[in-house]
Motif scaffolding. Sequence first.
Motif, PDB file in Angstrom:
ATOM      1  N   LEU A 139      11.023 -86.995  26.781  1.00 58.32           N
ATOM      2  CA  LEU A 139      11.630 -86.029  27.689  1.00 58.32           C
ATOM      3  C   LEU A 139      10.738 -85.771  28.891  1.00 58.32           C
ATOM      4  N   SER A 140       9.438 -85.630  28.671  1.00 59.04           N
ATOM      5  CA  SER A 140       8.541 -85.375  29.804  1.00 59.04           C
ATOM      6  C   SER A 140       8.494 -86.578  30.741  1.00 59.04           C
ATOM      7  N   ALA A 141       8.560 -87.810  30.194  1.00 56.52           N
ATOM      8  CA  ALA A 141       8.551 -89.001  31.038  1.00 56.52           C
ATOM      9  C   ALA A 141       9.779 -89.046  31.938  1.00 56.52           C
ATOM     10  N   VAL A 142      10.956 -88.806  31.358  1.00 60.60           N
ATOM     11  CA  VAL A 142      12.189 -88.836  32.152  1.00 60.60           C
ATOM     12  C   VAL A 142      12.224 -87.673  33.136  1.00 60.60           C
ATOM     13  N   TRP A 143      11.767 -86.505  32.705  1.00 59.38           N
ATOM     14  CA  TRP A 143      11.742 -85.324  33.591  1.00 59.38           C
ATOM     15  C   TRP A 143      10.899 -85.608  34.831  1.00 59.38           C
ATOM     16  N   ARG A 144       9.685 -86.113  34.630  1.00 62.22           N
ATOM     17  CA  ARG A 144       8.815 -86.390  35.770  1.00 62.22           C
ATOM     18  C   ARG A 144       9.352 -87.534  36.620  1.00 62.22           C
ATOM     19  N   ASP A 145       9.971 -88.499  35.979  1.00 59.91           N
ATOM     20  CA  ASP A 145      10.500 -89.659  36.694  1.00 59.91           C
ATOM     21  C   ASP A 145      11.649 -89.261  37.617  1.00 59.91           C
ATOM     22  N   THR A 146      12.473 -88.326  37.176  1.00 58.91           N
ATOM     23  CA  THR A 146      13.658 -87.964  37.952  1.00 58.91           C
ATOM     24  C   THR A 146      13.436 -86.785  38.888  1.00 58.91           C
ATOM     25  N   LEU A 147      12.594 -85.843  38.488  1.00 58.91           N
ATOM     26  CA  LEU A 147      12.401 -84.631  39.289  1.00 58.91           C
ATOM     27  C   LEU A 147      11.086 -84.617  40.066  1.00 58.91           C
ATOM     28  N   PRO A 189      16.092 -83.720  24.330  1.00 61.35           N
ATOM     29  CA  PRO A 189      16.229 -85.047  24.952  1.00 61.35           C
ATOM     30  C   PRO A 189      17.656 -85.577  24.927  1.00 61.35           C
ATOM     31  N   LEU A 190      18.412 -85.274  23.867  1.00 57.42           N
ATOM     32  CA  LEU A 190      19.786 -85.765  23.775  1.00 57.42           C
ATOM     33  C   LEU A 190      20.647 -85.194  24.885  1.00 57.42           C
ATOM     34  N   LEU A 191      20.352 -83.975  25.314  1.00 54.51           N
ATOM     35  CA  LEU A 191      21.095 -83.342  26.401  1.00 54.51           C
ATOM     36  C   LEU A 191      20.512 -83.667  27.778  1.00 54.51           C
ATOM     37  N   LEU A 192      19.195 -83.509  27.891  1.00 56.66           N
ATOM     38  CA  LEU A 192      18.578 -83.542  29.214  1.00 56.66           C
ATOM     39  C   LEU A 192      18.347 -84.945  29.756  1.00 56.66           C
ATOM     40  N   VAL A 193      18.045 -85.906  28.900  1.00 57.40           N
ATOM     41  CA  VAL A 193      17.783 -87.256  29.413  1.00 57.40           C
ATOM     42  C   VAL A 193      19.015 -87.823  30.127  1.00 57.40           C
ATOM     43  N   PRO A 194      20.208 -87.838  29.512  1.00 55.85           N
ATOM     44  CA  PRO A 194      21.371 -88.325  30.267  1.00 55.85           C
ATOM     45  C   PRO A 194      21.684 -87.478  31.502  1.00 55.85           C
ATOM     46  N   LEU A 195      21.511 -86.162  31.368  1.00 57.65           N
ATOM     47  CA  LEU A 195      21.792 -85.272  32.496  1.00 57.65           C
ATOM     48  C   LEU A 195      20.862 -85.549  33.666  1.00 57.65           C
ATOM     49  N   LEU A 196      19.568 -85.623  33.398  1.00 55.80           N
ATOM     50  CA  LEU A 196      18.584 -85.870  34.459  1.00 55.80           C
ATOM     51  C   LEU A 196      18.806 -87.229  35.118  1.00 55.80           C
ATOM     52  N   GLN A 197      19.087 -88.235  34.305  1.00 53.32           N
ATOM     53  CA  GLN A 197      19.266 -89.577  34.866  1.00 53.32           C
ATOM     54  C   GLN A 197      20.543 -89.668  35.695  1.00 53.32           C
ATOM     55  N   TRP A 198      21.610 -89.044  35.223  1.00 55.50           N
ATOM     56  CA  TRP A 198      22.869 -89.054  35.993  1.00 55.50           C
ATOM     57  C   TRP A 198      22.709 -88.263  37.278  1.00 55.50           C
ATOM     58  N   ARG A 199      22.107 -87.096  37.168  1.00 56.72           N
ATOM     59  CA  ARG A 199      22.003 -86.168  38.296  1.00 56.72           C
ATOM     60  C   ARG A 199      21.119 -86.728  39.410  1.00 56.72           C
ATOM     61  N   ASN A 200      20.148 -87.546  39.044  1.00 58.85           N
ATOM     62  CA  ASN A 200      19.143 -87.977  40.032  1.00 58.85           C
ATOM     63  C   ASN A 200      19.171 -89.473  40.325  1.00 58.85           C
TER      64      ASN A 200
END
Length: 268
Positions: A139-147, A189-200
């Motif tokens: 989750l932290s990897a995807v969060w930093r990657d997208t935001l 991660p099940l919620l935020l990873v797809p959301l972050l990747q789609w949103r960004n």
Amino acid sequence: MSIPSSPTGAAPAAAPTRSRHLLPWAVVVLVAVGLALAGPIAQPEHYHDFADKRAWLGIPHAADVLYNLGFAVVGWYGLALVLQSRQRPSLDAIRPGYALFFFALMLTAFGSGWYHLVPDNARLIWDRLPIALLCAGILSAVWRDTLGDGRWVDVLWTVLAVASVGWWWVTDSRGAGDLRPYLFVQFMPLLLVPLLQWRNGTPRRERLYFAAAIGCYVLAKVSEVLDHQIFQHVAYLSGHTIKHLFSVAAGLIVTLNFAHRKREADRP
């Protein structure tokens, strides 16, 4: 004039940075509040009653113990990729999270194997802690990657992961184990990873990698719930053992995604 790229390599989102942060933080807060209002969530009474109790070469619960070796193999491969990527600045934001994920995979092999030798609450903490760290890392990897946020994200989710298992351990020692924080860390991660990747605007290929990994994880949880039923129909393999296989597959898919990112960074 060229357009600066986002952390994922796509064009930056039109929404201001503050706006891009609003939705993921709203999800975090809403889920946390929902779990808080739900009240304590106890561990199922027969949690340690796994279907496959067969021994092999003197190893009790052999299938559930030995199938954890897959986590060690995938984790070792992932850590090797991380070490080989140290000279790639484009991967600096995601490297800490992925490193934690791969390290936690290796810990899962030992922690889950140790637990399944003699399943009880005293050993369960060594099974749950690596799983919580897995969730925190990816989750932290995807969060930093997208935001584009800094190292505080890695620290925040790692602390929350450790604290979630610690909360269960302390409340369990008082006779009323509460799984809410641990479930929160697993669910995010099940919620935020797809959301972050789609949103960004994460590239479609990477989103498909993560969709496949999440799919395997969901199948793993279903297999876990149907442990005894599956063992009754597939006598040589229990639902919990299949859970381990699906979980290893999910970890491998995430690892292959990092390998792809590394190959992209290696190109001149």
